[in-house]
Design a protein around this motif. Structure first.
Motif, PDB file in Angstrom:
ATOM      1  N   GLU A   1     -15.411  -7.950  -8.900  1.00  0.00           N
ATOM      2  CA  GLU A   1     -14.535  -6.816  -8.589  1.00  0.00           C
ATOM      3  C   GLU A   1     -15.407  -5.565  -8.596  1.00  0.00           C
ATOM      4  O   GLU A   1     -16.158  -5.328  -9.540  1.00  0.00           O
ATOM      5  CB  GLU A   1     -13.418  -6.679  -9.627  1.00  0.00           C
ATOM      6  CG  GLU A   1     -12.430  -7.816  -9.630  1.00  0.00           C
ATOM      7  CD  GLU A   1     -11.445  -7.782  -8.475  1.00  0.00           C
ATOM      8  OE1 GLU A   1     -11.263  -6.699  -7.860  1.00  0.00           O
ATOM      9  OE2 GLU A   1     -10.857  -8.840  -8.186  1.00  0.00           O
ATOM     10  N   LYS A   2     -15.299  -4.786  -7.531  1.00  0.00           N
ATOM     11  CA  LYS A   2     -16.071  -3.549  -7.406  1.00  0.00           C
ATOM     12  C   LYS A   2     -15.277  -2.436  -8.076  1.00  0.00           C
ATOM     13  O   LYS A   2     -14.122  -2.231  -7.760  1.00  0.00           O
ATOM     14  CB  LYS A   2     -16.327  -3.252  -5.937  1.00  0.00           C
ATOM     15  CG  LYS A   2     -17.207  -4.327  -5.303  1.00  0.00           C
ATOM     16  CD  LYS A   2     -17.325  -4.125  -3.812  1.00  0.00           C
ATOM     17  CE  LYS A   2     -18.371  -5.039  -3.254  1.00  0.00           C
ATOM     18  NZ  LYS A   2     -19.727  -4.622  -3.582  1.00  0.00           N
ATOM     19  N   ARG A   3     -15.914  -1.738  -8.998  1.00  0.00           N
ATOM     20  CA  ARG A   3     -15.219  -0.759  -9.841  1.00  0.00           C
ATOM     21  C   ARG A   3     -15.720   0.668  -9.627  1.00  0.00           C
ATOM     22  O   ARG A   3     -15.609   1.501 -10.523  1.00  0.00           O
ATOM     23  CB  ARG A   3     -15.411  -1.124 -11.311  1.00  0.00           C
ATOM     24  CG  ARG A   3     -15.094  -2.562 -11.661  1.00  0.00           C
ATOM     25  CD  ARG A   3     -13.681  -2.694 -12.103  1.00  0.00           C
ATOM     26  NE  ARG A   3     -13.474  -3.996 -12.742  1.00  0.00           N
ATOM     27  CZ  ARG A   3     -12.396  -4.714 -12.523  1.00  0.00           C
ATOM     28  NH1 ARG A   3     -11.458  -4.283 -11.719  1.00  0.00           N
ATOM     29  NH2 ARG A   3     -12.252  -5.869 -13.133  1.00  0.00           N
ATOM     30  N   GLY A   4     -16.257   0.962  -8.462  1.00  0.00           N
ATOM     31  CA  GLY A   4     -16.883   2.255  -8.251  1.00  0.00           C
ATOM     32  C   GLY A   4     -15.969   3.359  -7.777  1.00  0.00           C
ATOM     33  O   GLY A   4     -14.837   3.135  -7.379  1.00  0.00           O
ATOM     34  N   ARG A   5     -16.525   4.576  -7.809  1.00  0.00           N
ATOM     35  CA  ARG A   5     -15.817   5.741  -7.269  1.00  0.00           C
ATOM     36  C   ARG A   5     -15.949   5.794  -5.755  1.00  0.00           C
ATOM     37  O   ARG A   5     -15.098   6.342  -5.081  1.00  0.00           O
ATOM     38  CB  ARG A   5     -16.375   7.026  -7.879  1.00  0.00           C
ATOM     39  CG  ARG A   5     -16.066   7.171  -9.346  1.00  0.00           C
ATOM     40  CD  ARG A   5     -16.475   8.528  -9.863  1.00  0.00           C
ATOM     41  NE  ARG A   5     -17.734   8.985  -9.285  1.00  0.00           N
ATOM     42  CZ  ARG A   5     -18.742   9.498  -9.950  1.00  0.00           C
ATOM     43  NH1 ARG A   5     -18.648   9.643 -11.250  1.00  0.00           N
ATOM     44  NH2 ARG A   5     -19.829   9.889  -9.351  1.00  0.00           N
ATOM     45  N   VAL A   6     -17.029   5.247  -5.215  1.00  0.00           N
ATOM     46  CA  VAL A   6     -17.273   5.267  -3.770  1.00  0.00           C
ATOM     47  C   VAL A   6     -16.936   3.926  -3.142  1.00  0.00           C
ATOM     48  O   VAL A   6     -16.237   3.850  -2.143  1.00  0.00           O
ATOM     49  CB  VAL A   6     -18.746   5.639  -3.463  1.00  0.00           C
ATOM     50  CG1 VAL A   6     -19.029   5.570  -1.977  1.00  0.00           C
ATOM     51  CG2 VAL A   6     -19.072   7.023  -4.010  1.00  0.00           C
ATOM     52  N   VAL A   7     -17.450   2.842  -3.735  1.00  0.00           N
ATOM     53  CA  VAL A   7     -17.252   1.504  -3.192  1.00  0.00           C
ATOM     54  C   VAL A   7     -16.240   0.770  -4.064  1.00  0.00           C
ATOM     55  O   VAL A   7     -16.387   0.703  -5.279  1.00  0.00           O
ATOM     56  CB  VAL A   7     -18.576   0.706  -3.170  1.00  0.00           C
ATOM     57  CG1 VAL A   7     -18.359  -0.679  -2.582  1.00  0.00           C
ATOM     58  CG2 VAL A   7     -19.642   1.457  -2.384  1.00  0.00           C
ATOM     59  N   THR A   8     -15.202   0.220  -3.425  1.00  0.00           N
ATOM     60  CA  THR A   8     -14.208  -0.583  -4.131  1.00  0.00           C
ATOM     61  C   THR A   8     -14.012  -1.883  -3.361  1.00  0.00           C
ATOM     62  O   THR A   8     -14.547  -2.069  -2.279  1.00  0.00           O
ATOM     63  CB  THR A   8     -12.865   0.165  -4.264  1.00  0.00           C
ATOM     64  OG1 THR A   8     -12.332   0.397  -2.961  1.00  0.00           O
ATOM     65  CG2 THR A   8     -13.020   1.486  -4.997  1.00  0.00           C
TER      66      THR A   8
ATOM     67  N   ASP B   1     -14.310  -7.986   0.611  1.00  0.00           N
ATOM     68  CA  ASP B   1     -13.394  -6.929   1.029  1.00  0.00           C
ATOM     69  C   ASP B   1     -13.989  -5.653   0.468  1.00  0.00           C
ATOM     70  O   ASP B   1     -13.909  -5.399  -0.728  1.00  0.00           O
ATOM     71  CB  ASP B   1     -12.006  -7.182   0.466  1.00  0.00           C
ATOM     72  CG  ASP B   1     -11.051  -6.027   0.707  1.00  0.00           C
ATOM     73  OD1 ASP B   1     -11.440  -5.021   1.345  1.00  0.00           O
ATOM     74  OD2 ASP B   1      -9.900  -6.105   0.249  1.00  0.00           O
ATOM     75  N   VAL B   2     -14.665  -4.904   1.320  1.00  0.00           N
ATOM     76  CA  VAL B   2     -15.333  -3.693   0.863  1.00  0.00           C
ATOM     77  C   VAL B   2     -14.606  -2.472   1.414  1.00  0.00           C
ATOM     78  O   VAL B   2     -14.187  -2.461   2.566  1.00  0.00           O
ATOM     79  CB  VAL B   2     -16.834  -3.688   1.250  1.00  0.00           C
ATOM     80  CG1 VAL B   2     -17.026  -3.666   2.733  1.00  0.00           C
ATOM     81  CG2 VAL B   2     -17.570  -2.540   0.589  1.00  0.00           C
ATOM     82  N   ARG B   3     -14.443  -1.495   0.558  1.00  0.00           N
ATOM     83  CA  ARG B   3     -13.780  -0.247   0.957  1.00  0.00           C
ATOM     84  C   ARG B   3     -14.641   0.917   0.511  1.00  0.00           C
ATOM     85  O   ARG B   3     -15.203   0.889  -0.581  1.00  0.00           O
ATOM     86  CB  ARG B   3     -12.412  -0.132   0.292  1.00  0.00           C
ATOM     87  CG  ARG B   3     -11.490  -1.265   0.632  1.00  0.00           C
ATOM     88  CD  ARG B   3     -10.224  -1.183  -0.168  1.00  0.00           C
ATOM     89  NE  ARG B   3      -9.658  -2.526  -0.267  1.00  0.00           N
ATOM     90  CZ  ARG B   3      -8.739  -2.862  -1.108  1.00  0.00           C
ATOM     91  NH1 ARG B   3      -8.262  -1.978  -1.961  1.00  0.00           N
ATOM     92  NH2 ARG B   3      -8.277  -4.086  -1.138  1.00  0.00           N
ATOM     93  N   LEU B   4     -14.739   1.907   1.357  1.00  0.00           N
ATOM     94  CA  LEU B   4     -15.426   3.150   1.003  1.00  0.00           C
ATOM     95  C   LEU B   4     -14.370   4.241   0.918  1.00  0.00           C
ATOM     96  O   LEU B   4     -13.663   4.503   1.902  1.00  0.00           O
ATOM     97  CB  LEU B   4     -16.478   3.507   2.050  1.00  0.00           C
ATOM     98  CG  LEU B   4     -17.623   2.520   2.221  1.00  0.00           C
ATOM     99  CD1 LEU B   4     -18.571   2.979   3.323  1.00  0.00           C
ATOM    100  CD2 LEU B   4     -18.382   2.340   0.919  1.00  0.00           C
ATOM    101  N   ARG B   5     -14.271   4.831  -0.236  1.00  0.00           N
ATOM    102  CA  ARG B   5     -13.262   5.899  -0.406  1.00  0.00           C
ATOM    103  C   ARG B   5     -13.518   6.996   0.619  1.00  0.00           C
ATOM    104  O   ARG B   5     -14.650   7.402   0.837  1.00  0.00           O
ATOM    105  CB  ARG B   5     -13.339   6.479  -1.803  1.00  0.00           C
ATOM    106  CG  ARG B   5     -12.846   5.519  -2.848  1.00  0.00           C
ATOM    107  CD  ARG B   5     -12.633   6.247  -4.169  1.00  0.00           C
ATOM    108  NE  ARG B   5     -12.602   5.328  -5.283  1.00  0.00           N
ATOM    109  CZ  ARG B   5     -11.509   4.680  -5.688  1.00  0.00           C
ATOM    110  NH1 ARG B   5     -10.374   4.841  -5.064  1.00  0.00           N
ATOM    111  NH2 ARG B   5     -11.574   3.863  -6.727  1.00  0.00           N
ATOM    112  N   GLY B   6     -12.434   7.426   1.254  1.00  0.00           N
ATOM    113  CA  GLY B   6     -12.525   8.496   2.233  1.00  0.00           C
ATOM    114  C   GLY B   6     -12.772   8.015   3.653  1.00  0.00           C
ATOM    115  O   GLY B   6     -12.638   8.793   4.591  1.00  0.00           O
ATOM    116  N   LEU B   7     -13.136   6.745   3.828  1.00  0.00           N
ATOM    117  CA  LEU B   7     -13.353   6.223   5.177  1.00  0.00           C
ATOM    118  C   LEU B   7     -12.004   5.848   5.776  1.00  0.00           C
ATOM    119  O   LEU B   7     -11.261   5.052   5.197  1.00  0.00           O
ATOM    120  CB  LEU B   7     -14.259   4.983   5.141  1.00  0.00           C
ATOM    121  CG  LEU B   7     -14.602   4.379   6.503  1.00  0.00           C
ATOM    122  CD1 LEU B   7     -15.543   5.311   7.268  1.00  0.00           C
ATOM    123  CD2 LEU B   7     -15.254   3.013   6.316  1.00  0.00           C
TER     124      LEU B   7
END
Length: 155
Positions: free
Chosen positions: A85-92, A114-120
């Motif tokens: 599980e990705k726990r970042g502020r930028v990458v989740t 399943d990669v997400r970039l906050r703000g994208l």
């Protein structure tokens, strides 16, 4: 969300393939401008945490991850699964790695992420998934071939 899947086969046995694809520091050596540091001491297990830092100097981002599923292959069970599980502020998001013995005695490795970039915006999902397939496909091929390069650092 940028969901992608990469699959590779290797003549290596399932235990060796598992060892290679769950060597987090080796991942860093195959990812450009990336280093991995462990936040949890000892062998990887459920609850282990580590961070992949991508960038140069202070320009970059952290991708902190936690192992939430850890089922290495064992004698009599030629399947292994790991979920991060990705726990970042930028990458989740999350990543799942599965190894399964093939009929020929080799191993099929499946990496789903399943990669997400906050703000994208959602319009970028397809591009993000395409880039993920390319980058992680090359890294997975290198890991399975035992090519971990000399770049990247571990701490």
């Amino acid at each position: 969300m940028g969901v992608f899947r990469v699959e590779r086969e290797t003549p290596a046995g399932v235990a060796e393939a598992w060892r290679r694809v769950t060597d987090w520091r080796a991942h860093a050596r195959l990812m450009p401008l990336t280093r991995v540091t462990a936040a949890t001491a000892g062998e990887t297990r459920e609850g282990s945490r580590f961070t992949a830092r991508t960038g140069v100097g202070r320009f970059g981002f952290d991708d902190p991850m936690e192992v939430v599923r850890w089922e290495p292959p064992e004698p009599g069970r030629a399947v292994g699964r790991c979920r991060l599980e990705k726990r970042g502020r930028v990458v989740t998001g999350w990543a799942e790695i599965a190894v399964r013995e093939t009929a020929a005695g080799g191993t099929r490795v499946t990496w789903t992420e399943d990669v997400r970039l906050r703000g994208l915006p959602r319009a970028g999902d397809a591009l993000l998934a395409r880039a993920g397939r390319l980058v992680f496909g090359r890294a997975l091929t290198g890991l399975l071939r035992g090519r971990t390069g000399s770049g990247g650092a571990a701490g």
